[in-house]
Write an enzyme that holds these catalytic residues in place. Structure first.
Site, PDB file in Angstrom:
ATOM      1  N   LYS A  52      77.941  25.688  37.471  1.00 53.11           N
ATOM      2  CA  LYS A  52      78.236  24.982  36.466  1.00 53.11           C
ATOM      3  C   LYS A  52      79.931  24.800  36.114  1.00 53.11           C
ATOM      4  CE  LYS A  52      74.124  24.002  35.787  1.00 53.11           C
ATOM      5  NZ  LYS A  52      72.630  24.064  34.257  1.00 53.11           N
ATOM      6  N   GLN A  96      71.710  25.038  28.197  1.00 52.65           N
ATOM      7  CA  GLN A  96      70.491  26.266  29.565  1.00 52.65           C
ATOM      8  C   GLN A  96      69.416  26.592  29.546  1.00 52.65           C
ATOM      9  OE1 GLN A  96      71.930  25.723  32.774  1.00 52.65           O
ATOM     10  NE2 GLN A  96      70.097  26.996  33.517  1.00 52.65           N
ATOM     11  N   ASP A 119      72.760  16.509  30.120  1.00 49.33           N
ATOM     12  CA  ASP A 119      71.495  16.847  30.871  1.00 49.33           C
ATOM     13  C   ASP A 119      70.538  15.294  30.716  1.00 49.33           C
ATOM     14  OD1 ASP A 119      71.277  19.191  32.522  1.00 49.33           O
ATOM     15  OD2 ASP A 119      70.949  19.590  30.270  1.00 49.33           O
TER      16      ASP A 119
HETATM   17  N1  GUN Z   1      67.725  25.217  33.097  1.00 49.71           N
HETATM   18  C1  GUN Z   1      67.378  25.252  34.436  1.00 49.71           C
HETATM   19  N2  GUN Z   1      67.585  23.676  35.132  1.00 49.71           N
HETATM   20  C2  GUN Z   1      68.313  22.768  33.941  1.00 49.71           C
HETATM   21  C3  GUN Z   1      68.986  21.621  33.728  1.00 49.71           C
HETATM   22  O1  GUN Z   1      69.623  21.361  34.511  1.00 49.71           O
HETATM   23  N3  GUN Z   1      69.406  22.072  32.508  1.00 49.71           N
HETATM   24  C4  GUN Z   1      69.485  23.080  31.925  1.00 49.71           C
HETATM   25  N4  GUN Z   1      70.239  22.577  30.362  1.00 49.71           N
HETATM   26  N5  GUN Z   1      68.533  23.548  31.621  1.00 49.71           N
HETATM   27  C5  GUN Z   1      68.446  23.552  32.881  1.00 49.71           C
END
Ligand code: GUN
Length: 294
Positions: A52, A96, A119
């Site tokens: 990211k 996350q 998200d």
């Molecule tokens: N963990 C796995 N995929 C994601 C996601 O798309 N967003 C977040 N915040 N955590 C994750």
């Protein structure tokens, strides 16, 4: 049989976002900025968070990194999110998942300001999607729609069968496909579904999102189906340098010959997720900027 390349679609999204970020910076004097919060030391999460960050940097987005120790308390995490909610230089907030044991993810998600919920996990974002109101859409299902659009795959009147009912993929995927304008007829299947093959074999569009390697086999689909494989599973493979390789939820080798179109793994839906996170961050920044001007 057409291969639906997420890589190609994501590149197209990144090209557009690079231009948009440049214009945004020229117009407003600041860049769209994403805050990423990681709690603990989970190696997979660390690698996602790194991806990211890399995407932000390559697009010219701002990026703020918060890496908290695994013994962080719920209150400390909520305090940080509160601070980021108030910080006008942050447009999107991502925490996350999964969080270390002992922390309450639902309360954490609810504490994120809806206008920064890139998200799309906040109950209000999920509700807006279901109703058909504007708001942030969870990145993986949004990425699937982007792939369908890019390759001009018609959804109206089609029977879309989704295997998997998660809050992150299955449920929002169904919400998107039943929207007016998308007009698919949707069936959601899950681990308790009876005679799954009899349903999956009716699918015009089959979306596999249950997280089980090679679960969808060639006898479970009809000829001419469009298959979207959301699965990313590690299976042991001594011939690979890392000791494992990535496979989808679909037995690609045997299913692909029956398909009109199919997404590969890797290089399919997986690469779209971060691209959609960046798109959501741009959307958050634009909404912030338009309110600031008023
Ligand atoms: N963990 C796995 N995929 C994601 C996601 O798309 N967003 C977040 N915040 N955590 C994750």
């Amino acid at each position: 049989m057409q291969i639906l390349s997420g890589k190609e679609v994501a590149q197209n999204v990144y090209d557009t976002l690079t231009d948009e970020a440049k214009h945004f910076l020229e117009n407003y004097g600041y860049a769209p900025t994403l805050a990423v919060v990681l709690v603990g030391e989970d190696p997979a999460s660390q690698s996602y968070v790194a991806g990211k960050k890399k995407a932000c940097l390559s697009l010219g987005f701002g990026h703020k990194d918060y890496h908290l120790p695994s013994d962080t308390s719920q209150q400390q995490l909520l305090d940080l999110i509160h601070q980021l909610n108030e910080d006008s230089s942050v447009h999107g907030i991502l925490v996350q998942m999964p969080l270390p044991e002992g922390l309450n993810p639902e309360e954490v998600i609810r504490s994120i300001a809806v206008e920064k919920d890139v998200d799309g996990f906040h109950p209000q974002s999920v509700g807006n999607l279901l109703i058909g109101n504007p708001g942030f859409v969870s990145c993986t299902p949004k990425g699937v729609m982007e792939i369908l659009d890019y390759y001009h795959i018609e959804t109206a009147g089609k029977h879309a069968v989704i295997v998997g009912r998660s809050n992150i993929v299955g449920k929002p995927m169904a919400s998107l496909l039943i929207q007016k304008g998308r007009d698919a007829t949707v069936t959601i299947c899950h681990s308790r579904t009876k005679d799954l093959p009899s349903i999956t074999s009716q699918a015009d569009i089959l979306i596999a999102a249950m997280g089980r390697p090679h679960f969808i086999t060639s006898d479970m689909v009809k000829d001419g189906v469009v298959v979207i494989d959301v699965g990313i599973n590690r299976i042991e493979d001594a011939s690979c340098k890392r000791g494992y390789r990535l496979v989808g939820d679909v037995d690609y080798e045997h299913v692909a010959p029956r398909c009109n179109a199919i997404t590969p793994v890797p290089g399919g839906v997986g690469v779209m997720t971060i691209a959609m996170l960046m798109k959501n961050t741009m959307q958050a920044a634009k909404q912030f900027a338009s309110k600031e001007v008023k």
